[in-house]
Design a protein around this motif. Structure first.
Motif, mmCIF file in Angstrom:
data_model
loop_
_atom_site.group_PDB
_atom_site.id
_atom_site.type_symbol
_atom_site.label_atom_id
_atom_site.label_comp_id
_atom_site.label_asym_id
_atom_site.label_seq_id
_atom_site.Cartn_x
_atom_site.Cartn_y
_atom_site.Cartn_z
ATOM 1 N N ASN A 50 11.272 -14.026 -4.679
ATOM 2 C CA ASN A 50 10.794 -13.787 -6.042
ATOM 3 C C ASN A 50 10.354 -12.334 -6.218
ATOM 4 O O ASN A 50 11.167 -11.470 -6.533
ATOM 5 N N CYS A 51 9.095 -12.015 -5.931
ATOM 6 C CA CYS A 51 8.625 -10.641 -6.121
ATOM 7 C C CYS A 51 9.010 -9.735 -4.955
ATOM 8 O O CYS A 51 9.108 -8.517 -5.118
ATOM 9 N N GLY A 52 9.205 -10.306 -3.768
ATOM 10 C CA GLY A 52 9.642 -9.520 -2.619
ATOM 11 C C GLY A 52 8.540 -8.797 -1.868
ATOM 12 O O GLY A 52 8.815 -8.121 -0.875
ATOM 13 N N SER A 53 7.284 -8.923 -2.291
ATOM 14 C CA SER A 53 6.210 -8.174 -1.635
ATOM 15 C C SER A 53 5.959 -8.647 -0.203
ATOM 16 O O SER A 53 5.380 -7.916 0.603
ATOM 17 N N CYS A 54 6.390 -9.868 0.133
ATOM 18 C CA CYS A 54 6.166 -10.384 1.478
ATOM 19 C C CYS A 54 7.320 -10.086 2.423
ATOM 20 O O CYS A 54 7.265 -10.464 3.604
ATOM 21 N N ARG B 132 -2.606 -16.949 -4.151
ATOM 22 C CA ARG B 132 -2.217 -17.338 -5.510
ATOM 23 C C ARG B 132 -1.691 -18.761 -5.442
ATOM 24 O O ARG B 132 -0.804 -19.072 -4.656
ATOM 25 N N CYS C 233 3.801 -15.873 1.768
ATOM 26 C CA CYS C 233 4.443 -15.746 0.454
ATOM 27 C C CYS C 233 3.553 -16.404 -0.589
ATOM 28 O O CYS C 233 3.383 -17.626 -0.594
ATOM 29 N N THR C 234 2.962 -15.602 -1.462
ATOM 30 C CA THR C 234 2.066 -16.153 -2.477
ATOM 31 C C THR C 234 2.825 -16.800 -3.629
ATOM 32 O O THR C 234 2.308 -17.708 -4.266
ATOM 33 N N CYS C 235 4.033 -16.331 -3.901
ATOM 34 C CA CYS C 235 4.791 -16.876 -5.028
ATOM 35 C C CYS C 235 5.091 -18.358 -4.841
ATOM 36 O O CYS C 235 5.020 -19.151 -5.789
#
Length: 313
Positions: free
Chosen positions: A288-292, A134, A251-253
């Motif tokens: 941010n989103c925390g998915s990583c 992203r 980290c895509t964010c």
């Protein structure tokens, strides 16, 4: 599959193989992994026909991986048995015509484009379309790959080009219809930026995809592409002057890559939580989103702790 299996069968990573059970078959690229025992194969159950499909020699649709498994399920929870099944794996030699394309797509369009590209799956023996990465501006990458035993029609390739945003009159192009070869490259630059800084925004390689690895890396990493000149259209596997990769995006964010994380961790001290906090404070990854966060914690645990310096003492 285990690397020993690939060596024994004289396969290379990326070779297309047919995975067959009593209930169906699916064509996939093979990869080596020491986490898989010899004489076994692993395919994540998430690879359903939403992402990968095709058609067999009789023109019947090839469904996702779960169609290979037994239809048994738990009578109480209705949970299907998707954990194991007996399969035969054989190399697919007849699919000599390949296609690979990728592009950055606007955030409000990529899901519709992905759905439309899925509509092309049944025209090939093997086809897959997955999102990746992203960009800071919200764009999402789409990667489409396919294989067939004969060149796809010009109309079909035109459609795939259009869905990847390559139907641009300024796109770089090469075509050899007699050999079923086609290549297209779309360059883009930020408003007001010099032309030399133009990056690769999308590409399509049809017929021969030898260049896909370095071209895809160029697109993902956002490196200036104009200096590659003719190499973008020559389909060379290892062109001279390829810029070093920025590394895998973790980290895509905030577009933070693994080399940046490792370099920062080399300067961090303390336990896992303390080092993770220092890492996040410097690079913002995982804030941010925390998915990583699982990937970040793994990197923290497996990276050596920095030793105190004499100055710090």
């Amino acid at each position: 599959m285990h690397p020993q299996e690939l060596t024994r069968r004289r396969w290379q990573a990326g070779d297309l193989v047919r995975v067959r059970s009593r209930r169906g078959a699916l064509i996939l690229p093979v990869q080596a992994s020491e986490s898989v025992a010899p004489a076994q194969a692993f395919i994540a159950m998430h690879w359903g026909e939403e992402f990968v499909s095709g058609q067999d020699r009789q023109g019947q649709a090839l469904h996702g991986v779960n169609a290979l498994c037994t239809p048994a399920y738990c009578p109480t929870s209705k949970q299907p048995e998707l954990k194991h099944t007996a399969v035969q794996v054989e190399r697919v030699a007849e699919l000599s015509w390949r296609l690979a394309g990728a592009a950055w797509i606007a955030p409000d369009q990529w899901m519709d484009r992905q759905q439309a590209l899925r509509g092309c799956f049944q025209a090939f023996a093997y086809a897959a379309c997955v999102p990746f990465g992203r960009e800071p501006d919200g764009r999402v990458g789409l990667l489409f790959r396919a294989a067939a035993d004969a060149p796809a029609s010009s109309a079909l390739v035109d459609r795939i080009e259009g869905l990847l945003g390559l139907d641009d009159p300024l796109a770089l192009r090469y075509a050899d219809p007699r050999r079923g070869q086609r290549r297209a490259m779309r360059l883009g630059a930020l408003p007001g930026a010099p032309a030399e800084s133009a990056t690769l925004d999308g590409f399509l390689l049809a017929g021969d995809t030898a260049a896909q690895d370095w071209v895809l890396a160029l697109l993902k990493d956002g490196q200036p592409a104009r200096g590659f000149g003719r190499a973008l259209l020559t389909n060379t596997a290892n062109p001279l002057g390829v810029a070093p990769r920025r590394g895998a995006q973790v980290c895509t964010c905030f577009d933070v890559r693994e080399p940046e994380i490792l370099a920062t961790l080399a300067r961090c001290q303390g336990n896992v939580d303390e080092r993770l906090a220092q890492l996040q404070g410097q690079l913002r990854c995982g804030t941010n989103c925390g998915s990583c966060l699982p990937a970040l914690r793994k990197l923290v645990r497996t990276t050596d702790v920095a030793l105190p310096t004499e100055d710090a003492a």
